[in-house]
Motif scaffolding. Structure first.
Motif, PDB file in Angstrom:
ATOM      1  N   SER A  67      45.926  30.223  39.576  1.00  0.00           N
ATOM      2  CA  SER A  67      45.121  31.385  39.168  1.00  0.00           C
ATOM      3  C   SER A  67      44.022  30.959  38.202  1.00  0.00           C
ATOM      4  O   SER A  67      42.891  31.454  38.274  1.00  0.00           O
ATOM      5  N   ASN A  71      40.130  31.383  38.993  1.00  0.00           N
ATOM      6  CA  ASN A  71      39.266  32.136  38.088  1.00  0.00           C
ATOM      7  C   ASN A  71      38.038  31.318  37.690  1.00  0.00           C
ATOM      8  O   ASN A  71      36.914  31.837  37.660  1.00  0.00           O
ATOM      9  N   GLN A 106      43.179  38.157  34.282  1.00  0.00           N
ATOM     10  CA  GLN A 106      43.745  37.625  35.523  1.00  0.00           C
ATOM     11  C   GLN A 106      45.029  36.852  35.259  1.00  0.00           C
ATOM     12  O   GLN A 106      46.029  37.040  35.970  1.00  0.00           O
ATOM     13  N   LEU A 107      45.033  35.986  34.247  1.00  0.00           N
ATOM     14  CA  LEU A 107      46.233  35.198  33.967  1.00  0.00           C
ATOM     15  C   LEU A 107      47.377  36.069  33.476  1.00  0.00           C
ATOM     16  O   LEU A 107      48.540  35.831  33.820  1.00  0.00           O
ATOM     17  N   THR A 110      48.891  37.684  36.335  1.00  0.00           N
ATOM     18  CA  THR A 110      49.605  36.698  37.146  1.00  0.00           C
ATOM     19  C   THR A 110      50.933  36.331  36.518  1.00  0.00           C
ATOM     20  O   THR A 110      51.959  36.239  37.206  1.00  0.00           O
ATOM     21  N   GLY A 158      44.851  38.969  39.663  1.00  0.00           N
ATOM     22  CA  GLY A 158      46.127  38.503  39.127  1.00  0.00           C
ATOM     23  C   GLY A 158      47.307  39.267  39.697  1.00  0.00           C
ATOM     24  O   GLY A 158      48.356  38.678  40.018  1.00  0.00           O
ATOM     25  N   SER A 162      50.401  37.687  41.842  1.00  0.00           N
ATOM     26  CA  SER A 162      51.795  37.792  41.416  1.00  0.00           C
ATOM     27  C   SER A 162      52.634  38.546  42.437  1.00  0.00           C
ATOM     28  O   SER A 162      53.777  38.152  42.735  1.00  0.00           O
TER      29      SER A 162
END
Length: 299
Positions: A67, A71, A106-107, A110, A158, A162
């Motif tokens: 991820s 990104n 995003q992280l 995720t 994200g 996930s």
């Protein structure tokens, strides 16, 4: 999402939330923002891999590293300037790089839904999956380093990653293990090269992804470890010893690179972080086995 009116609206939202102008609030937002940054995730991912269910720890670490690389690639493709570049008055913090999508958002989207699996109660899992990404995303808007649209896009990407991993990882892993080792490693190399192609000079995430994933492929064929086994002291020693060794290797490689000419420097940096990722997922688990810090069990 990428039209000028959206970013103008985004600046107005940033100015609105920044009306809560207090040094303590700014400090709090910076603290929350740090929880969504890569320096926070890396030691957490290492600890999960070394000290919890090893296959689950790998799944989370692999997804977060991928991820991060994705990104970085998207930011370098879209090339959207950050809000404080357009309007310096909204900049309560400074970060480099492009703005869209938000890496922190995003992280967090995720990592946290997957990390929530470790909790036993359903409502705790729901809170852990949703609350950190929301707070982290809001902190990035408040600090003026991301537009609301950046955060929204980061959440979407994200969350899709996930959810995809939670739903299909086991099936995909069962399918992939049927292929020869070299095929799996070549697939990881192709993914890493693709991320590098769109990431410019920011190749560290893809290097860590390739090194860590390749190390795990080899680990599964050469050793049987389960991070859940062992006493609290043994697990603590894994984290301390592993952290010290990785830091030492990182510093030695950094010093070595400074002694080398700048020719092919990008390739050497890539190799440096591939080695660090490989050390974390292959060399250190073998070391822990040799010094008696791992129980022997099937992954």
């Amino acid at each position: 999402m990428f039209i000028p009116e959206v970013y103008e609206w985004g600046l107005s939202v940033i100015r609105f939330v920044q009306q809560i102008d207090n040094p303590w609030v700014i400090a709090l937002m910076k603290g929350i923002s740090f929880v969504g940054d890569v320096p926070f995730y890396l030691p957490v991912l290492a600890a999960l891999f070394w000290c919890s269910n090893t296959s689950h720890g790998f799944r989370i670490a692999c997804t977060v590293l991928f991820s991060t690389g994705l990104n970085t690639a998207l930011k370098n493709v879209l090339c959207i300037s950050r809000p404080f570049v357009v309007d310096p008055e909204v900049g309560l913090d400074f970060v480099s790089g492009y703005s869209t999508p938000s890496g922190h958002a995003q992280l967090s989207a995720t990592f946290w839904p997957q990390a929530a699996e470790y909790l036993h109660h359903r409502w705790l899992r729901l809170m852990a999956a949703l609350l950190p990404p929301v707070l982290i995303g809001f902190s990035r808007i408040y600090l003026g380093v991301h537009y609301p649209s950046d955060v929204l896009l980061g959440w979407i990407i994200g969350t899709l990653l996930s959810l995809g991993v939670l739903l299909f990882w086991d099936t995909a892993a069962t399918y992939m293990v049927q292929f020869p080792r070299i095929v799996r490693i070549l697939l990881l190399a192709v993914i890493s090269v693709c991320l590098n192609y769109f990431s410019g000079s920011e190749i560290i995430p893809s290097a860590l992804f390739f090194g860590f994933s390749t190390g795990y492929v080899l680990l599964c064929e050469t050793a049987s470890v389960d991070g859940r086994l062992g006493s609290f002291m043994q697990k603590s020693l894994r984290i301390v010893i592993g952290g010290v060794i990785l830091f030492g290797v990182h510093m030695m490689l950094k010093i070595l690179l400074h002694c080398i000419t700048e020719q092919n420097m990008l390739l050497l940096v890539f190799a440096q972080y591939v080695l660090l990722g490989f050390c974390a997922s292959f060399a250190l688990p073998h070391l822990f086995l040799q010094i008696g810090l791992y129980g022997r069990s099937r992954i």
